[in-house]
Design an enzyme around this catalytic site. Structure first.
Site, mmCIF file in Angstrom:
data_model
loop_
_atom_site.group_PDB
_atom_site.id
_atom_site.type_symbol
_atom_site.label_atom_id
_atom_site.label_comp_id
_atom_site.label_asym_id
_atom_site.label_seq_id
_atom_site.Cartn_x
_atom_site.Cartn_y
_atom_site.Cartn_z
ATOM 1 N N ASP A 178 0.838 -1.195 0.000
ATOM 2 C CA ASP A 178 0.000 0.000 0.000
ATOM 3 C C ASP A 178 0.880 1.254 0.000
ATOM 4 O O ASP A 178 2.016 1.222 0.482
ATOM 5 C CB ASP A 178 -0.906 0.025 1.238
ATOM 6 C CG ASP A 178 -1.992 -1.031 1.182
ATOM 7 O OD1 ASP A 178 -2.357 -1.439 0.064
ATOM 8 O OD2 ASP A 178 -2.470 -1.444 2.260
ATOM 9 N N TYR A 222 6.421 -8.340 8.605
ATOM 10 C CA TYR A 222 6.126 -6.917 8.723
ATOM 11 C C TYR A 222 6.404 -6.421 10.144
ATOM 12 O O TYR A 222 6.280 -7.172 11.110
ATOM 13 C CB TYR A 222 4.650 -6.638 8.420
ATOM 14 C CG TYR A 222 4.204 -6.989 7.025
ATOM 15 C CD1 TYR A 222 4.190 -6.029 6.016
ATOM 16 C CD2 TYR A 222 3.780 -8.280 6.720
ATOM 17 C CE1 TYR A 222 3.767 -6.339 4.737
ATOM 18 C CE2 TYR A 222 3.358 -8.611 5.436
ATOM 19 C CZ TYR A 222 3.349 -7.634 4.451
ATOM 20 O OH TYR A 222 2.935 -7.957 3.180
ATOM 21 N N ASP A 253 -6.700 1.834 7.792
ATOM 22 C CA ASP A 253 -5.360 2.361 8.062
ATOM 23 C C ASP A 253 -5.446 3.882 8.209
ATOM 24 O O ASP A 253 -6.533 4.468 8.140
ATOM 25 C CB ASP A 253 -4.354 1.939 6.973
ATOM 26 C CG ASP A 253 -4.684 2.504 5.591
ATOM 27 O OD1 ASP A 253 -5.450 3.490 5.496
ATOM 28 O OD2 ASP A 253 -4.179 1.955 4.593
ATOM 29 N N ARG A 302 -3.629 -4.556 7.823
ATOM 30 C CA ARG A 302 -4.631 -3.594 8.304
ATOM 31 C C ARG A 302 -5.922 -4.287 8.711
ATOM 32 O O ARG A 302 -6.644 -3.801 9.578
ATOM 33 C CB ARG A 302 -4.889 -2.504 7.267
ATOM 34 C CG ARG A 302 -5.228 -2.983 5.894
ATOM 35 C CD ARG A 302 -5.272 -1.807 4.932
ATOM 36 N NE ARG A 302 -5.184 -2.258 3.548
ATOM 37 C CZ ARG A 302 -5.860 -1.707 2.560
ATOM 38 N NH1 ARG A 302 -6.669 -0.698 2.790
ATOM 39 N NH2 ARG A 302 -5.726 -2.145 1.331
#
Length: 305
Positions: free
Chosen positions: A46, A74, A88, A192
């Site tokens: 993203d 992550y 998000d 997210r």
């Protein structure tokens, strides 16, 4: 390997994607840097997210669909106490009660919520994701105000760890709780959505405020280059090295190498059964094909020699 000649080399480029760039933006930049249209990426990030984005140049683009299926890691920040349209920090707030409805969330409640989101789970992606619903992107349907549902999909969360819990105050004065977390997960996982679902489980809402991808399969941040660094010097991982790092290796003799390159399905050792793509090399160390086991035989997925 650095590109010191005129010909664009075949291989992977591991980019440290900056915030604000789409994955397509990075591909467009790389096409200019590498002077070729033949560039693709193995799994999107993203715009808000930073970190490892694997690009394939020239023949290495044939590896990308297989690399996209590898495990990812992550580091992120989950904010409890607020929901957004996009799950998000880029989306508008749709709920901002903060922690007033559930003061003093205990660490054991957070850990219990994370446990429910670990292992093999069914996850509903964000409605502003790029998933297609009846041939149309989910984010396009959301933008047009459509009322629709996205089916849950199986994903695997191998590790979901909380490193820090911080009391915080959002820009609008809302009391919130920030969790610094790391996640190791299968392809197709939406971090997210984990933030959203953890907030829902705790009854306070949640969204993601920061995300950095630190690993895609074997490729980590310590090998990634920024766009500025790549503009100074294009560093490409040769396709053979990339394949050997990402997939199990099978070395064959000259006879079997010739048969494989001619499309013949040869016997494959049982140790490769069910393991997915295998990188096949000849006695000279040349990367020949990416193959997988099918009924005891090697089926070529992509030819490189």
């Amino acid at each position: 390997m650095s590109n010191t000649g005129n010909k664009t080399p075949d291989g992977l480029v591991i980019v440290d994607k900056p915030s604000g760039f789409t994955s397509h933006d990075v591909v467009a930049k790389m096409r200019g840097i590498a002077k070729t249209r033949r560039v693709g990426h193995a799994g999107t990030l993203d715009p808000m997210a930073t970190g490892v984005l694997v690009l394939g140049v020239e023949r290495a683009t044939k590896l990308l669909g297989h690399l996209a299926l590898t495990e990812k890691e992550y580091l992120g920040t989950i904010r409890l106490g607020q929901n957004t349209v996009t799950d998000d920090a880029e989306g508008e707030f749709i709920a901002s009660a903060g922690l007033s409805g559930a003061p003093g969330i205990k660490r054991d409640a957070i850990d219990a919520g994370i446990a429910k989101l670990s292992g093999d789970i069914m996850q509903v992606p964000s409605k502003v994701s790029a998933i297609k619903i009846d041939g149309k992107r989910s984010y396009a349907r959301a933008r047009e105000g459509e009322d629709f549902e996205i089916p849950a999909r199986p994903v695997k969360i191998s590790a979901f760890t909380v490193y820090d819990v911080r009391d915080a105050v959002a820009d609008d004065g809302t009391p919130v709780l920030d969790l610094v977390v790391s996640v190791v997960c299968s392809s197709g996982t939406y971090i997210r959505a984990l933030a959203r679902d953890l907030g829902a489980d705790l009854g306070v809402g949640g969204h993601l405020t920061a995300l950095r991808r630190t690993r895609v399969g074997p490729y980590k941040l310590d090998t990634a280059k920024t766009i500025d660094q790549l503009q100074e010097e294009l560093t490409v991982m040769p396709v053979a090295d990339a394949a050997a790092a990402a997939f199990p290796r099978w070395d064959v003799d000259e006879k079997r190498a010739g048969l494989l390159l001619n499309g013949v399905r040869i016997e494959m050792p049982g140790e490769y059964a069910g393991v997915g793509p295998v990188a096949v090399f000849d006695p000279q160390g040349r990367f020949l094909v990416l193959a997988e086991e099918l009924k005891g035989k090697a089926k070529s997925l992509a030819v490189f020699a």
